[in-house]
Design an enzyme around this catalytic site. Structure first.
Site, mmCIF file in Angstrom:
data_model
loop_
_atom_site.group_PDB
_atom_site.id
_atom_site.type_symbol
_atom_site.label_atom_id
_atom_site.label_comp_id
_atom_site.label_asym_id
_atom_site.label_seq_id
_atom_site.Cartn_x
_atom_site.Cartn_y
_atom_site.Cartn_z
ATOM 1 N N HIS A 281 28.497 4.205 16.761
ATOM 2 C CA HIS A 281 27.419 3.082 16.692
ATOM 3 C C HIS A 281 25.937 3.448 16.858
ATOM 4 O O HIS A 281 25.111 2.931 16.098
ATOM 5 C CB HIS A 281 27.374 2.050 17.922
ATOM 6 C CG HIS A 281 29.097 1.681 17.931
ATOM 7 N ND1 HIS A 281 29.916 1.776 18.907
ATOM 8 C CD2 HIS A 281 29.666 0.507 17.061
ATOM 9 C CE1 HIS A 281 30.847 1.149 18.786
ATOM 10 N NE2 HIS A 281 30.839 0.448 17.691
ATOM 11 N N GLY B 60 30.016 1.433 9.225
ATOM 12 C CA GLY B 60 30.773 2.727 9.255
ATOM 13 C C GLY B 60 31.794 2.875 8.217
ATOM 14 O O GLY B 60 32.602 1.930 8.048
ATOM 15 N N LEU C 25 29.452 0.312 23.034
ATOM 16 C CA LEU C 25 28.983 1.397 21.974
ATOM 17 C C LEU C 25 29.197 2.901 22.242
ATOM 18 O O LEU C 25 29.238 3.406 23.411
ATOM 19 C CB LEU C 25 27.415 0.989 21.995
ATOM 20 C CG LEU C 25 27.256 -0.478 21.425
ATOM 21 C CD1 LEU C 25 25.753 -0.772 21.501
ATOM 22 C CD2 LEU C 25 27.697 -0.735 20.451
ATOM 23 N N HIS C 26 29.470 3.684 21.380
ATOM 24 C CA HIS C 26 29.455 4.989 21.348
ATOM 25 C C HIS C 26 28.550 5.848 20.453
ATOM 26 O O HIS C 26 27.919 4.950 19.724
ATOM 27 C CB HIS C 26 31.020 5.578 21.178
ATOM 28 C CG HIS C 26 31.610 5.060 20.114
ATOM 29 N ND1 HIS C 26 31.186 5.316 18.758
ATOM 30 C CD2 HIS C 26 32.580 3.844 20.054
ATOM 31 C CE1 HIS C 26 31.942 4.467 17.876
ATOM 32 N NE2 HIS C 26 32.659 3.960 18.632
ATOM 33 N N ASP D 29 35.817 2.423 9.056
ATOM 34 C CA ASP D 29 36.569 1.161 8.835
ATOM 35 C C ASP D 29 36.159 0.956 7.265
ATOM 36 O O ASP D 29 35.635 0.014 6.961
ATOM 37 C CB ASP D 29 35.876 -0.178 9.615
ATOM 38 C CG ASP D 29 36.313 0.031 11.156
ATOM 39 O OD1 ASP D 29 37.173 0.026 11.609
ATOM 40 O OD2 ASP D 29 35.042 0.505 11.773
ATOM 41 N N MET E 208 31.122 -4.662 17.801
ATOM 42 C CA MET E 208 31.844 -5.587 19.001
ATOM 43 C C MET E 208 31.337 -4.936 20.191
ATOM 44 O O MET E 208 32.124 -5.197 21.230
ATOM 45 C CB MET E 208 33.253 -5.607 18.643
ATOM 46 C CG MET E 208 33.634 -6.135 17.430
ATOM 47 S SD MET E 208 35.204 -6.823 17.271
ATOM 48 C CE MET E 208 36.245 -5.229 17.477
ATOM 49 N N SER F 204 36.044 2.598 20.023
ATOM 50 C CA SER F 204 35.987 1.898 21.646
ATOM 51 C C SER F 204 37.503 2.046 22.034
ATOM 52 O O SER F 204 37.821 1.833 23.139
ATOM 53 C CB SER F 204 35.603 0.498 21.327
ATOM 54 O OG SER F 204 34.087 0.635 20.770
ATOM 55 N N ARG F 205 38.488 2.017 21.143
ATOM 56 C CA ARG F 205 39.917 2.066 21.290
ATOM 57 C C ARG F 205 40.244 3.252 21.997
ATOM 58 O O ARG F 205 41.440 3.197 22.540
ATOM 59 C CB ARG F 205 40.704 1.288 20.263
ATOM 60 C CG ARG F 205 40.490 0.078 19.838
ATOM 61 C CD ARG F 205 41.471 -0.550 18.857
ATOM 62 N NE ARG F 205 41.272 -2.181 18.805
ATOM 63 C CZ ARG F 205 40.570 -2.951 17.857
ATOM 64 N NH1 ARG F 205 40.238 -2.136 17.022
ATOM 65 N NH2 ARG F 205 40.556 -4.131 17.978
ATOM 66 N N VAL G 225 31.487 9.245 12.686
ATOM 67 C CA VAL G 225 31.444 10.141 13.703
ATOM 68 C C VAL G 225 32.529 10.549 14.496
ATOM 69 O O VAL G 225 33.167 9.837 14.869
ATOM 70 C CB VAL G 225 30.294 9.875 14.840
ATOM 71 C CG1 VAL G 225 29.786 10.585 15.799
ATOM 72 C CG2 VAL G 225 28.878 9.371 13.855
HETATM 73 P P1 AMP Z 1 33.182 -2.065 16.149
HETATM 74 O O1 AMP Z 1 32.175 -2.144 17.372
HETATM 75 O O2 AMP Z 1 34.298 -1.478 16.228
HETATM 76 O O3 AMP Z 1 33.285 -3.353 15.190
HETATM 77 O O4 AMP Z 1 32.077 -1.142 14.838
HETATM 78 C C1 AMP Z 1 30.878 -1.485 14.803
HETATM 79 C C2 AMP Z 1 30.448 -0.854 13.516
HETATM 80 O O5 AMP Z 1 30.458 0.747 13.822
HETATM 81 C C3 AMP Z 1 31.313 -0.729 12.114
HETATM 82 O O6 AMP Z 1 30.440 -0.730 10.845
HETATM 83 C C4 AMP Z 1 32.122 0.324 12.285
HETATM 84 O O7 AMP Z 1 32.658 1.182 10.947
HETATM 85 C C5 AMP Z 1 30.951 1.447 12.872
HETATM 86 N N1 AMP Z 1 31.937 2.507 13.570
HETATM 87 C C6 AMP Z 1 32.763 2.604 14.692
HETATM 88 N N2 AMP Z 1 33.031 3.734 14.833
HETATM 89 C C7 AMP Z 1 32.296 4.601 14.279
HETATM 90 C C8 AMP Z 1 32.407 5.978 14.071
HETATM 91 N N3 AMP Z 1 33.128 6.688 14.783
HETATM 92 N N4 AMP Z 1 31.520 6.704 13.139
HETATM 93 C C9 AMP Z 1 30.707 5.817 12.360
HETATM 94 N N5 AMP Z 1 30.701 4.422 12.346
HETATM 95 C C10 AMP Z 1 31.475 3.811 13.344
#
Ligand code: AMP
Length: 282
Positions: A37, A150, A33-34, A153, A30, A189-190, A179
């Site tokens: 991601h 990841g 990015l960090h 989730d 979404m 992101s939150r 991570v």
């Molecule tokens: P999001 O942008 O939050 O929807 O996450 C996109 C993808 O990145 C999903 O598959 C998440 O599980 C993964 N993700 C988010 N945060 C992390 C993290 N800290 N470590 C590894 N994967 C992550």
């Protein structure tokens, strides 16, 4: 790195790569990015992807009423720069009309039963229908050989794996470890919604998961471990939605005495921010 906004452009890029014999990976996100991601992009490469597509779409159908869809951080230029530096080949950034040609309310919806009625699904009704639907659409649009998700989730990962298997979607799902910041907080992101005081408290969630793992390994009963963890989080200032030890394959309750194949999962609010994390207990 190319930025693509519509399905035709994505299909054209991917079909060219596949025709050249290259393995294609999709990393759905979404945005905002960090390092978590970017680790998914790197894992895609390590698992043999010659080309990596990252999708960036804040999916309206996975947010409930009163959740943070409107204020979810949108940082496209920053994400483009970060992805270019991490070896991404294409960023797919569709708008809502490209993902939902009949509108989000009239979309075909995918429901993954059983796995989605508990934990996150119980607290966020409809969330996983939105997730499964958008992931299925993204897989159909990109037609990747592999897609990376990841473990952060954890329930989402199980839902996607179940959907792919049950619908026989021709893609390999790769799970990526969580991570974390140096203090243990899972990157999210939150996290940027947290005040400095809340940010200082937030690593307690990870510390609690570690403590649960230890207590279970010492032979304490599962219910006692869950209740103690929830009480400690509450007294530290969190409002826990759930603190649970479940079977890692299907999130059902383990038999008393079962110690293998378990996962501990926590969702808790800290002020206005809802945080989730989990830990495999093997
Ligand atoms: P999001 O942008 O939050 O929807 O996450 C996109 C993808 O990145 C999903 O598959 C998440 O599980 C993964 N993700 C988010 N945060 C992390 C993290 N800290 N470590 C590894 N994967 C992550």
């Amino acid at each position: 790195m190319q930025t693509l906004h519509n399905a035709a452009a994505l299909r054209a890029a991917v079909s060219g790569w596949r025709a050249a014999g290259q393995t294609v990976a999709l990393v759905p996100t979404m945005g905002n990015l960090h390092a978590g991601h970017y680790a998914l992009v790197e894992l895609a490469r390590a698992r043999g992807a010659g080309r990596v597509v990252v999708s960036l779409f804040v999916n309206p159908t996975q947010f409930g009423p009163g959740e943070d869809f409107e204020r979810y951080p949108r940082t496209l230029a920053q994400d483009q720069a970060g992805l270019a530096g991490h070896g991404c080949d294409a960023l797919f950034a569709p708008d809502v009309a490209a993902m939902y040609p009949f509108g989000p309310q009239r979309s075909v919806s995918i429901h993954v039963p059983h796995l989605t009625g508990v934990l996150e699904g119980a607290h966020r009704p409809g969330h996983f229908d939105g997730v499964a639907t958008v992931v299925c659409k993204l897989l159909n649009l990109a037609q990747p050989d592999l897609a990376v998700f990841g473990q952060k989730d954890f329930q989402q990962l199980l839902v996607v794996q179940r959907m792919v298997r049950d619908l026989a979607l021709p893609v390999r799902i790769v799970a990526a470890p969580t991570v974390r910041a140096d203090d243990g907080l899972a990157l999210s992101s939150r996290n940027q919604y947290l005040s400095p005081q809340e940010r200082a408290l937030a690593p307690r969630i990870h510390a609690t998961l570690r403590q649960m793992r230890e207590q279970l390994a010492q032979g304490q009963p599962r219910a006692t471990v869950e209740q103690a963890a929830a009480a400690e989080l509450a007294s530290a200032g969190f409002a826990p939605d759930y603190v649970a030890i479940r079977r890692a394959d299907d999130l059902t309750e383990p038999a008393e005495g079962q110690r293998a194949g378990l996962v501990a999962l926590i969702a808790a609010r800290l002020g206005a921010t809802r945080l989730i994390d989990n830990m495999l207990l093997d």
